[in-house]
Scaffold this active site. Structure first.
Site, PDB file in Angstrom:
ATOM      1  N   HIS A   1       0.866  -1.184   0.000  1.00  0.00           N
ATOM      2  CA  HIS A   1       0.000   0.000   0.000  1.00  0.00           C
ATOM      3  C   HIS A   1       0.902   1.234   0.000  1.00  0.00           C
ATOM      4  O   HIS A   1       1.375   1.667   1.052  1.00  0.00           O
ATOM      5  CB  HIS A   1      -0.920  -0.007   1.220  1.00  0.00           C
ATOM      6  CG  HIS A   1      -1.840  -1.186   1.274  1.00  0.00           C
ATOM      7  ND1 HIS A   1      -2.765  -1.447   0.293  1.00  0.00           N
ATOM      8  CD2 HIS A   1      -1.959  -2.190   2.194  1.00  0.00           C
ATOM      9  CE1 HIS A   1      -3.439  -2.551   0.597  1.00  0.00           C
ATOM     10  NE2 HIS A   1      -2.957  -3.026   1.744  1.00  0.00           N
TER      11      HIS A   1
ATOM     12  N   THR B   1       2.048  -8.401  -1.514  1.00  0.00           N
ATOM     13  CA  THR B   1       0.734  -9.024  -1.377  1.00  0.00           C
ATOM     14  C   THR B   1      -0.465  -8.122  -1.626  1.00  0.00           C
ATOM     15  O   THR B   1      -1.537  -8.598  -1.965  1.00  0.00           O
ATOM     16  CB  THR B   1       0.584  -9.636   0.026  1.00  0.00           C
ATOM     17  OG1 THR B   1       0.838  -8.614   1.010  1.00  0.00           O
ATOM     18  CG2 THR B   1       1.536 -10.794   0.221  1.00  0.00           C
ATOM     19  N   GLU B   2      -0.348  -6.824  -1.452  1.00  0.00           N
ATOM     20  CA  GLU B   2      -1.534  -5.963  -1.536  1.00  0.00           C
ATOM     21  C   GLU B   2      -1.173  -4.648  -2.206  1.00  0.00           C
ATOM     22  O   GLU B   2      -1.333  -3.572  -1.643  1.00  0.00           O
ATOM     23  CB  GLU B   2      -2.120  -5.731  -0.135  1.00  0.00           C
ATOM     24  CG  GLU B   2      -2.494  -7.019   0.583  1.00  0.00           C
ATOM     25  CD  GLU B   2      -3.098  -6.791   1.963  1.00  0.00           C
ATOM     26  OE1 GLU B   2      -3.605  -5.676   2.229  1.00  0.00           O
ATOM     27  OE2 GLU B   2      -3.071  -7.728   2.777  1.00  0.00           O
ATOM     28  N   LEU B   3      -0.715  -4.736  -3.440  1.00  0.00           N
ATOM     29  CA  LEU B   3      -0.170  -3.569  -4.118  1.00  0.00           C
ATOM     30  C   LEU B   3      -1.259  -2.625  -4.621  1.00  0.00           C
ATOM     31  O   LEU B   3      -2.161  -3.027  -5.357  1.00  0.00           O
ATOM     32  CB  LEU B   3       0.710  -4.027  -5.287  1.00  0.00           C
ATOM     33  CG  LEU B   3       1.439  -2.931  -6.069  1.00  0.00           C
ATOM     34  CD1 LEU B   3       2.404  -2.167  -5.166  1.00  0.00           C
ATOM     35  CD2 LEU B   3       2.189  -3.540  -7.249  1.00  0.00           C
TER      36      LEU B   3
END
EC number: 3.2.1.8
Length: 380
Positions: free
Chosen positions: A242, A270-272
């Site tokens: 993030h 994992t959470e781009l």
């Protein structure tokens, strides 16, 4: 003879133009049609998070993007403990089942998210019927039952699990969650042990945000080293991506990739997503509990992005993908946290009602110009 030679030469010229020109056109077409998953083949998985509408098949255009560009999927919300077991013993597997079936049908790498997380956990996990905190033994048993039921159901089908999510604070200290308060540090060790028992073949990960912060980096390294000395198997570390236009620094992000890899584990992004909006507070990280009042000045691009911001957005994404490619020997997966801008959580966090543009596909599911640039970068 001269006329005949001219005729033959003309025919040869036309043939050459047809053959080589056609080949050039074909190559140009192939490049234009190349998808992200093909560009990163043999480098790392390229994935996306799916929301409920997409899992149910109600967002057909987004699903076309998923099938075309991605070879890994993660459930955005439906496998979190509060969603999958809202009351003790009452499991809601319908949506997670659909998610896993989608991944299998399309030959995708499937990641389960997340087994143990202080946020979006059901209150019953931690309290008795009088509202008091349960004992250490009771919470451990509830953890074991939950992990055994969820991981066991998808044994051999879900390839990787985010076993524990966000247990370390930015300064490297332990988050004083209910899991920590009632069980102590052992809750992480136990969670990984229970997950391994439920599916010995699945890879097991620790996942957290703001992982480029030096304090958090040191805290996660210390935690993993301690668990490894205790014989606990941790296969990988997920770095939630993030990011913003100016933070974190590429240099600090890279230091964390290297530091985590040096532990002998795999590294995943994992959470781009990349917010272009101003932050309403300091050190918010990706804490889902953060909530700020709406102000017009905090929503500057409701009607679209200026060219200067779009340019900065493209350059920033390219910088990070250059970093990922540089460390492709360490990174096994890069996952976008959502399919398109319209479905991104960034529109509602940490300020509700804003318009953000954090992903690679716009609100009409069209690839942004940076997608072509990323594909070209991967081909170099």
């Amino acid at each position: 003879m001269k006329k005949k030679g001219f005729l033959v030469g003309s025919i040869l010229a036309i043939l050459c133009a047809f053959v080589f020109g056609g080949a050039f056109t074909l190559k140009k077409k192939e490049t234009a049609e190349l998808k992200l998953k093909n560009a990163f083949e043999k480098k790392f998985y390229i994935g996306t998070a799916l929301n409920a509408e997409q899992i149910m098949g109600n967002d057909a255009e987004a699903i076309k993007v998923v099938k075309a560009h991605f070879n890994a999927v993660v459930a955005e919300n439906c496998m979190k403990s509060g969603m999958i077991q809202p009351r003790e013993g009452e499991f809601r597997f319908a949506l997670p089942d659909r998610f896993v079936e989608f991944g299998e049908k399309n030959g995708m790498h499937i990641n389960g998210h997340t087994l143990i997380w202080h946020s979006q956990a059901p209150q019953w996990f931690f309290t008795d019927n009088k509202g008091h905190d349960v004992s250490r033994e009771v919470l451990i048993q509830r953890m074991k039952n939950h992990i055994a039921a969820v991981v066991g159901r998808y044994k051999g089908r879900v390839h990787t699990w985010d076993v524990v999510n966000e247990a370390i604070l930015d300064d490297g200290s332990w988050r004083k969650s209910k899991f920590y308060e009632i069980i102590g540090e052992d809750f992480i060790k136990l969670a990984f042990q229970f997950a391994q028992e439920a599916d010995p073949e699945a890879e097991l990960y620790y996942n957290d945000y703001s992982m480029a912060n030096p304090g958090k980096r040191a805290g996660v390294v210390a935690m993993v080293e301690k668990l490894q000395k205790q014989g606990v198997r941790i296969d990988g570390i997920g770095m939630q991506g993030h990011i913003g236009l100016n933070h974190p620094s590429i240099e600090e992000f890279e230091k964390s990739i290297v530091a985590f890899s040096d532990l002998g584990v795999k590294v995943m992004i994992t959470e781009l997503d990349l917010t272009v909006l101003p932050s309403p507070g300091q050190n918010v990280g990706a804490d889902v509990s953060a909530n700020f009042e709406y102000q017009q000045k905090m929503n500057p691009y409701a009607n679209g992005l200026p060219d200067s911001v779009s340019k900065a957005f493209n350059e920033r994404y390219l910088q990070f993908f250059k970093l990922f490619l540089k460390h492709q020997d360490k990174i096994t997966r890069v996952t976008l946290w959502g399919v398109n801008d319209g479905s991104s959580w960034r529109n509602g966090w940490p300020v509700r009602g804003r318009t953000d543009y954090p992903l690679l596909f716009d609100r009409k599911n069209k690839p942004k110009p940076v997608v072509k640039s990323i594909i070209q970068l991967a081909q170099q």
